[in-house]
Design a protein around this motif. Structure first.
Motif, PDB file in Angstrom:
ATOM      1  N   LEU A 207       0.718  -0.928   0.321  1.00 19.51           N
ATOM      2  CA  LEU A 207       0.004   0.468   0.232  1.00 19.51           C
ATOM      3  C   LEU A 207       0.823   2.050  -0.139  1.00 19.51           C
ATOM      4  O   LEU A 207       0.479   2.215  -0.844  1.00 19.51           O
ATOM      5  N   ARG A 208       2.354   0.550   0.455  1.00 16.45           N
ATOM      6  CA  ARG A 208       3.237   2.714   0.693  1.00 16.45           C
ATOM      7  C   ARG A 208       3.861   2.851  -0.565  1.00 16.45           C
ATOM      8  O   ARG A 208       2.890   3.723  -1.161  1.00 16.45           O
ATOM      9  N   ARG A 209       3.591   1.350  -0.983  1.00 13.39           N
ATOM     10  CA  ARG A 209       4.481   1.682  -2.897  1.00 13.39           C
ATOM     11  C   ARG A 209       3.636   2.632  -3.258  1.00 13.39           C
ATOM     12  O   ARG A 209       3.652   3.680  -4.434  1.00 13.39           O
ATOM     13  N   LYS A 210       1.920   2.923  -3.163  1.00 15.35           N
ATOM     14  CA  LYS A 210       1.374   3.306  -4.238  1.00 15.35           C
ATOM     15  C   LYS A 210       0.886   4.453  -3.696  1.00 15.35           C
ATOM     16  O   LYS A 210       0.295   5.450  -4.572  1.00 15.35           O
ATOM     17  N   ILE A 211       0.902   4.930  -1.982  1.00 21.14           N
ATOM     18  CA  ILE A 211       0.096   5.954  -1.688  1.00 21.14           C
ATOM     19  C   ILE A 211       1.015   7.367  -1.583  1.00 21.14           C
ATOM     20  O   ILE A 211       1.545   7.770  -1.029  1.00 21.14           O
ATOM     21  N   GLU A 212       3.121   6.455  -0.813  1.00 26.23           N
ATOM     22  CA  GLU A 212       3.998   7.315  -0.105  1.00 26.23           C
ATOM     23  C   GLU A 212       4.335   7.556  -1.492  1.00 26.23           C
ATOM     24  O   GLU A 212       4.741   7.091  -2.426  1.00 26.23           O
ATOM     25  N   ASP A 214       7.927   8.442  -1.360  1.00 27.28           N
ATOM     26  CA  ASP A 214       8.818   7.794  -0.636  1.00 27.28           C
ATOM     27  C   ASP A 214       8.632   6.759   0.402  1.00 27.28           C
ATOM     28  O   ASP A 214       8.175   6.509   0.807  1.00 27.28           O
ATOM     29  N   PRO A 215       8.015   5.698  -0.649  1.00 26.68           N
ATOM     30  CA  PRO A 215       7.981   4.394   0.188  1.00 26.68           C
ATOM     31  C   PRO A 215       8.666   3.665   1.237  1.00 26.68           C
ATOM     32  O   PRO A 215       8.206   3.699   2.801  1.00 26.68           O
ATOM     33  N   LYS A 216       9.631   4.368   1.055  1.00 25.46           N
ATOM     34  CA  LYS A 216      11.136   3.682   2.135  1.00 25.46           C
ATOM     35  C   LYS A 216      10.617   4.838   3.154  1.00 25.46           C
ATOM     36  O   LYS A 216      11.830   4.906   4.418  1.00 25.46           O
ATOM     37  N   ASN A 217      10.352   5.965   3.088  1.00 21.11           N
ATOM     38  CA  ASN A 217      10.301   7.213   4.025  1.00 21.11           C
ATOM     39  C   ASN A 217       9.114   7.262   4.642  1.00 21.11           C
ATOM     40  O   ASN A 217       8.493   8.697   3.889  1.00 21.11           O
ATOM     41  N   PRO A 218       7.983   6.752   4.259  1.00 18.25           N
ATOM     42  CA  PRO A 218       6.763   6.419   4.994  1.00 18.25           C
ATOM     43  C   PRO A 218       6.627   8.050   5.843  1.00 18.25           C
ATOM     44  O   PRO A 218       6.356   8.615   7.191  1.00 18.25           O
ATOM     45  N   GLN A 219       5.366   8.944   4.960  1.00 18.53           N
ATOM     46  CA  GLN A 219       4.752   9.961   5.755  1.00 18.53           C
ATOM     47  C   GLN A 219       3.018  10.083   6.021  1.00 18.53           C
ATOM     48  O   GLN A 219       3.174  10.864   6.688  1.00 18.53           O
ATOM     49  N   LEU A 231      -2.728   6.055  10.255  1.00 21.20           N
ATOM     50  CA  LEU A 231      -2.459   7.094   8.981  1.00 21.20           C
ATOM     51  C   LEU A 231      -2.764   8.498   9.759  1.00 21.20           C
ATOM     52  O   LEU A 231      -2.925   8.702  10.069  1.00 21.20           O
ATOM     53  N   VAL A 232      -1.718   9.230   8.902  1.00 23.64           N
ATOM     54  CA  VAL A 232      -0.923  10.914   9.305  1.00 23.64           C
ATOM     55  C   VAL A 232      -1.958  11.023   8.221  1.00 23.64           C
ATOM     56  O   VAL A 232      -1.003  12.054   7.836  1.00 23.64           O
ATOM     57  N   ALA A 233      -2.981  11.290   8.352  1.00 18.87           N
ATOM     58  CA  ALA A 233      -4.042  12.300   7.932  1.00 18.87           C
ATOM     59  C   ALA A 233      -4.969  12.856   8.375  1.00 18.87           C
ATOM     60  O   ALA A 233      -5.521  11.980   8.565  1.00 18.87           O
TER      61      ALA A 233
END
Length: 239
Positions: A207-212, A214-219, A231-233
């Motif tokens: 999921l991170r690869r689709k929405i972040e 930078d998936p390696k540094n998720p925000q 979920l920080v949003a």
């Protein structure tokens, strides 16, 4: 703070020095707990609260644990783990014949009890949260659960799988709330024996690869070490 949608465990034991410390221990492990000193109190709690698991002492004054276990099984109630005395081999056998899911002999190690509770919950029928309909916006994305799609503010459309759709919906239901792996397992894949904790980590990574950005540094979908994910949003209904 205990997760408000974590499984709720009812501990029924007339011994206060067992009941209360065990309740505290299970809360520290991320479960919600209710305590009852006898079968009558347990029945009242079961009538008013959503209980997902019962830890039940066999030897109690008044109605004993075997009787309450028989009633729970007949009602199609939650899984039951019986607490038995060392000499009560007959009671253990009867309890399992009645439909109890497991038993543990007193005195017991709380870590062993925790492992048995988790194992039984995984074997129980799945309780999969329904995926809500209606579009919602978060960060720079709009989630369309009916179409299994994400749309970025720049117009980019991304397809998501059914599993990713359900997982994202759970986070959107509870933004800025830490959700443990155990909770996410219960709400997505159900409590099947073949499901394991790292399955959630794998789904989160995809999921991170689709929405972040930078998936390696998720925000957006961040890791809470020792706790789970959050979920920080802010989330709002999309027009």
């Amino acid at each position: 703070m205990t997760d408000p949608i974590a499984p709720q465990i009812l501990i029924v034991d007339d011994a206060r020095d067992i009941r209360e410390p065990l309740g505290q221990y299970m809360r520290k492990q991320g479960y919600r707990t209710r305590l009852a000193a006898n079968a009558a109190e347990a029945r009242e709690i079961l009538a008013d609260a959503a209980i997902h698991f019962v830890i039940l002492d066999i030897m109690m004054p008044g109605e004993d644990g075997l009787s309450l276990c028989r009633w729970l099984v007949a009602q199609g109630g939650p899984p039951v783990l019986l607490l038995t005395a060392m000499a009560d081999e007959t009671d253990r056998i009867v309890g399992l014949e009645l439909g109890a899911d497991d038993y543990l002999v007193k005195p017991f190690n709380p870590r062993e009890l925790l492992a048995r509770v988790r194992a039984v919950l995984r074997r129980s029928p799945p309780e999969i949260a329904p995926t809500p309909s209606g579009k919602r916006k978060f960060a720079n994305w709009t989630h369309d659960p009916d179409a299994l799609k994400l749309q970025h503010a720049d117009g980019q459309l991304i397809d998501i799988t059914t599993a990713e759709n359900r997982l994202l919906s759970i986070f959107l239901d509870q933004p800025r709330t830490v959700l443990s792996r155990a909770t996410l397992l219960d709400l997505t894949a159900g409590r099947e024996a073949k499901v394991y904790d790292r399955a959630i980590d794998n789904q989160i990574s995809r999921l991170r690869r689709k929405i972040e950005p930078d998936p390696k540094n998720p925000q957006i979908l961040v890791t809470e070490w020792g706790g789970g994910y959050r979920l920080v949003a802010d989330v709002e209904v999309a027009p």
